[in-house]
Design a protein around this motif. Structure first.
Motif, PDB file in Angstrom:
ATOM      1  N   ASP A  73       0.927  -1.169   0.049  1.00  0.00           N
ATOM      2  CA  ASP A  73      -0.051  -0.111  -0.041  1.00  0.00           C
ATOM      3  C   ASP A  73       0.887   1.262  -0.091  1.00  0.00           C
ATOM      4  N   PRO A  74       0.672   1.989  -1.035  1.00  0.00           N
ATOM      5  CA  PRO A  74       1.730   3.042  -1.031  1.00  0.00           C
ATOM      6  C   PRO A  74       1.475   4.202   0.106  1.00  0.00           C
ATOM      7  N   GLY A  75       0.540   4.019   0.724  1.00  0.00           N
ATOM      8  CA  GLY A  75       0.074   5.064   1.718  1.00  0.00           C
ATOM      9  C   GLY A  75       0.295   4.421   3.109  1.00  0.00           C
ATOM     10  N   ASP A  76       0.767   3.229   3.029  1.00  0.00           N
ATOM     11  CA  ASP A  76       0.974   2.648   4.407  1.00  0.00           C
ATOM     12  C   ASP A  76       1.781   1.313   4.185  1.00  0.00           C
ATOM     13  N   ARG A  77       3.115   1.629   4.277  1.00  0.00           N
ATOM     14  CA  ARG A  77       4.152   0.200   3.972  1.00  0.00           C
ATOM     15  C   ARG A  77       3.932  -0.882   4.565  1.00  0.00           C
TER      16      ARG A  77
END
Length: 135
Positions: A73-77
């Motif tokens: 997830d680019p918003g939450d690695r």
């Protein structure tokens, strides 16, 4: 009253699932991802009513079979975005079609009025919040 019917329907679905190489939870996951182009594991677990840690093995199996993908997830690695693949959607649709054909065969045992009443009642009860069913 419904338990024997539900049990028999599940028993009828198991060979269908086996022919397509997935489990009941695998089918539930594929259906859960059908309308969500990308979903986190936590969001999917909530949607299908499963503990997010208990579906990890199912997700591993589906990913290994090429039926889902997991991408960072680019918003939450720390999170992964789950998506159903084209192959996964083909399997989901094939299983769903076989299950629906069996349900149609069973519903043909009812008169038109009985079928309409049964489906209406089943839909209404199925749409109740889980908390209402459990209370």
């Amino acid at each position: 009253m419904l338990q024997p019917l539900v049990r028999a329907l599940i028993d009828a679905e198991l060979p269908v699932l086996a022919r397509h190489g997935i489990t009941m939870w695998g089918y539930v996951v594929l259906n859960g991802l059908r309308d969500a182009p990308q979903s986190t594991q936590a969001a999917l677990a909530e949607k299908i009513g499963a503990d997010k840690t208990r579906i990890i093995a199912t997700l591993d199996d589906l990913q290994a079979a090429g039926l889902i993908s997991r991408e960072p997830d680019p918003g939450d690695r720390r999170a992964r975005l789950l998506s159903i693949t084209a192959a996964g959607d083909r399997v989901r649709r094939a299983v769903q079609g076989e299950i629906q054909r069996n349900e149609e065969r069973l519903l043909a045992e009812l008169t038109a009025a009985e079928r309409k009443a049964f489906l209406s009642a089943a839909q209404r009860l199925s749409s109740l919040p889980v908390a209402r069913i459990l209370s």
